[in-house]
Scaffold this motif. Sequence first.
Motif, PDB file in Angstrom:
ATOM      1  N   ALA A 202       9.210  30.332   7.757  1.00  9.25           N
ATOM      2  CA  ALA A 202      10.181  29.654   8.618  1.00  9.25           C
ATOM      3  C   ALA A 202       9.500  28.587   9.466  1.00  9.25           C
ATOM      4  CB  ALA A 202      10.886  30.676   9.505  1.00  9.25           C
ATOM      5  N   GLU A 203       8.346  28.901  10.014  1.00  8.94           N
ATOM      6  CA  GLU A 203       7.604  27.934  10.827  1.00  8.94           C
ATOM      7  C   GLU A 203       7.151  26.738   9.996  1.00  8.94           C
ATOM      8  OE1 GLU A 203       4.472  30.133  12.636  1.00  8.94           O
ATOM      9  OE2 GLU A 203       5.820  31.333  13.898  1.00  8.94           O
ATOM     10  N   GLU A 204       6.762  26.992   8.753  1.00 11.83           N
ATOM     11  CA  GLU A 204       6.357  25.901   7.876  1.00 11.83           C
ATOM     12  C   GLU A 204       7.533  24.992   7.551  1.00 11.83           C
ATOM     13  OE1 GLU A 204       4.584  27.820   4.543  1.00 11.83           O
ATOM     14  OE2 GLU A 204       2.695  28.280   5.587  1.00 11.83           O
ATOM     15  N   LEU A 205       8.711  25.595   7.346  1.00  9.17           N
ATOM     16  CA  LEU A 205       9.923  24.801   7.121  1.00  9.17           C
ATOM     17  C   LEU A 205      10.240  23.945   8.342  1.00  9.17           C
ATOM     18  CD1 LEU A 205      12.620  26.976   5.286  1.00  9.17           C
ATOM     19  CD2 LEU A 205      11.649  24.806   4.548  1.00  9.17           C
ATOM     20  N   TYR A 206      10.094  24.550   9.520  1.00  4.87           N
ATOM     21  CA  TYR A 206      10.368  23.839  10.779  1.00  4.87           C
ATOM     22  C   TYR A 206       9.440  22.627  10.901  1.00  4.87           C
ATOM     23  CZ  TYR A 206      11.394  23.287  15.783  1.00  4.87           C
ATOM     24  OH  TYR A 206      11.788  22.797  17.003  1.00  4.87           O
ATOM     25  N   LYS A 207       8.155  22.851  10.655  1.00  5.00           N
ATOM     26  CA  LYS A 207       7.183  21.760  10.763  1.00  5.00           C
ATOM     27  C   LYS A 207       7.431  20.685   9.710  1.00  5.00           C
ATOM     28  CE  LYS A 207       3.531  24.735  12.657  1.00  5.00           C
ATOM     29  NZ  LYS A 207       2.226  25.381  12.376  1.00  5.00           N
ATOM     30  N   SER A 208       7.754  21.110   8.500  1.00  3.95           N
ATOM     31  CA  SER A 208       8.013  20.166   7.415  1.00  3.95           C
ATOM     32  C   SER A 208       9.225  19.298   7.726  1.00  3.95           C
ATOM     33  CB  SER A 208       8.231  20.930   6.109  1.00  3.95           C
ATOM     34  OG  SER A 208       8.582  20.043   5.068  1.00  3.95           O
ATOM     35  N   PHE A 209      10.279  19.934   8.247  1.00  2.93           N
ATOM     36  CA  PHE A 209      11.494  19.181   8.588  1.00  2.93           C
ATOM     37  C   PHE A 209      11.213  18.211   9.726  1.00  2.93           C
ATOM     38  CE2 PHE A 209      15.450  18.503  10.907  1.00  2.93           C
ATOM     39  CZ  PHE A 209      16.313  18.150   9.875  1.00  2.93           C
ATOM     40  N   LYS A 211       8.400  16.752  10.445  1.00  3.98           N
ATOM     41  CA  LYS A 211       7.615  15.636   9.913  1.00  3.98           C
ATOM     42  C   LYS A 211       8.489  14.677   9.105  1.00  3.98           C
ATOM     43  CE  LYS A 211       3.458  14.709   7.149  1.00  3.98           C
ATOM     44  NZ  LYS A 211       2.352  15.340   6.358  1.00  3.98           N
ATOM     45  N   GLU A 212       9.338  15.236   8.261  1.00  4.92           N
ATOM     46  CA  GLU A 212      10.222  14.404   7.439  1.00  4.92           C
ATOM     47  C   GLU A 212      11.213  13.633   8.305  1.00  4.92           C
ATOM     48  OE1 GLU A 212      13.411  14.867   3.753  1.00  4.92           O
ATOM     49  OE2 GLU A 212      12.195  16.564   4.384  1.00  4.92           O
ATOM     50  N   ASP A 217      13.509   9.232   8.962  1.00  5.14           N
ATOM     51  CA  ASP A 217      14.595   8.766   9.827  1.00  5.14           C
ATOM     52  C   ASP A 217      14.118   8.176  11.154  1.00  5.14           C
ATOM     53  OD1 ASP A 217      16.558   9.632   7.992  1.00  5.14           O
ATOM     54  OD2 ASP A 217      16.361  11.682   8.725  1.00  5.14           O
ATOM     55  N   GLY A 218      12.806   8.293  11.431  1.00  5.72           N
ATOM     56  CA  GLY A 218      12.300   7.767  12.695  1.00  5.72           C
ATOM     57  C   GLY A 218      12.859   8.493  13.904  1.00  5.72           C
ATOM     58  N   GLN A 284       4.333   7.571  -5.793  1.00  6.06           N
ATOM     59  CA  GLN A 284       5.696   8.046  -5.563  1.00  6.06           C
ATOM     60  C   GLN A 284       5.784   9.554  -5.380  1.00  6.06           C
ATOM     61  OE1 GLN A 284       7.845   6.593  -8.964  1.00  6.06           O
ATOM     62  NE2 GLN A 284       8.002   4.521  -8.169  1.00  6.06           N
ATOM     63  N   LEU A 285       4.676  10.205  -5.111  1.00  7.89           N
ATOM     64  CA  LEU A 285       4.681  11.663  -5.027  1.00  7.89           C
ATOM     65  C   LEU A 285       4.527  12.159  -3.596  1.00  7.89           C
ATOM     66  CD1 LEU A 285       2.515  12.953  -7.992  1.00  7.89           C
ATOM     67  CD2 LEU A 285       4.966  13.159  -7.700  1.00  7.89           C
ATOM     68  N   TYR A 286       5.259  13.255  -3.282  1.00  5.45           N
ATOM     69  CA  TYR A 286       4.944  14.005  -2.081  1.00  5.45           C
ATOM     70  C   TYR A 286       3.635  14.754  -2.324  1.00  5.45           C
ATOM     71  CZ  TYR A 286       9.678  13.186  -0.354  1.00  5.45           C
ATOM     72  OH  TYR A 286      10.826  12.602   0.089  1.00  5.45           O
ATOM     73  N   GLU A 287       2.918  15.038  -1.268  1.00  3.52           N
ATOM     74  CA  GLU A 287       1.593  15.659  -1.396  1.00  3.52           C
ATOM     75  C   GLU A 287       1.650  16.967  -2.179  1.00  3.52           C
ATOM     76  OE1 GLU A 287      -1.913  17.367   1.557  1.00  3.52           O
ATOM     77  OE2 GLU A 287      -0.325  16.084   2.341  1.00  3.52           O
ATOM     78  N   ILE A 288       2.714  17.765  -1.978  1.00  2.98           N
ATOM     79  CA  ILE A 288       2.788  19.076  -2.612  1.00  2.98           C
ATOM     80  C   ILE A 288       2.874  18.979  -4.127  1.00  2.98           C
ATOM     81  CG2 ILE A 288       5.319  19.207  -2.449  1.00  2.98           C
ATOM     82  CD1 ILE A 288       5.017  22.197  -1.941  1.00  2.98           C
TER      83      ILE A 288
END
Length: 315
Positions: A202-209, A211-212, A217-218, A284-288
Amino acid sequence: MKQFELGQYKGLNLKCFDTSVKEHEIDEAMNYLKSSLKKTEVEKNDSIEIGDYAILNIEGLDTNRSFPVIKEYDFQIKVGNDGLMAGLNENILGKKKGDTVTFQQTIQPDFLQFQELHGRKLTFTIEIIRVFRNEKPELTEDIVQEIDPSLKTLQDLKQKLTEKIFQEKKAQEWEGNLNIVFQAIIERSKYEFDEESLNQAAEELYKSFTKELKNVDGMEMINYLNGRKIKADEFLKECKEEAAKRMIRDQILDAVIETEKIELTAEEYGYLEDRLRRDQENGQLYEIFNDIHVVQIQYLRKKGMDFLIDANIVN
């Protein structure tokens, strides 16, 4: 996962995602279209009601001052808005254009524009300059033709909206069927989450969102949360629910892939390696997705999803 036992996962004979267009969906689309049209301001000379708009001159006088500490001219409000001072709503309801009202109000901390006056009791004088309502225009045939010159009548517009809604539902059909299948399999399976792993996901999702949100969207997370009127811990709870859904789905897919011996073909391996190489060259790739192993797992799970839909959905 602390434990996982796959339940029945094929031959469930589930009803497919409904792509038919309902009357209420057409009505909602029509109403949305109407709301996007320019509204007409209709002047009001009778009593102010909730939902009306008012232009006001506002003065707030502190008894310890000889001059107003608040002066707002041509201040527009929507009557009944919860964000307004309670005294303002209460005292102008039933009044008319040209009236002046006076009342006392203690400034509360949620009055954002007056925060520096928090706790002070002021005497407000409100002059009502103008009152109007915003009325939505009717969808006439003339307006329909302005929206789309190829349309002639309201029936033409409804038909076009019906086709658009149907196409949108068809685009959602695969995902809709997959959700139906997963829900049925989850109900038939036994599982228990490892709380520590779930919290970490959940924390990783929070951090990923976060960052994105910033990169795409700035937008800062604090502004996103304020816009949704939720707190960080409430959003983290949403992330935990999403993480749990992803974890159980992955467990189901991996178990089905192993049981059914679903594999990638030599052609699929070659395709994925070639696509990864081209995307890396084009940046064109995300790091993952720079790891071919991760790409292969995702593609294999996609094959597992297709298998589950074919094995369970009946038309």
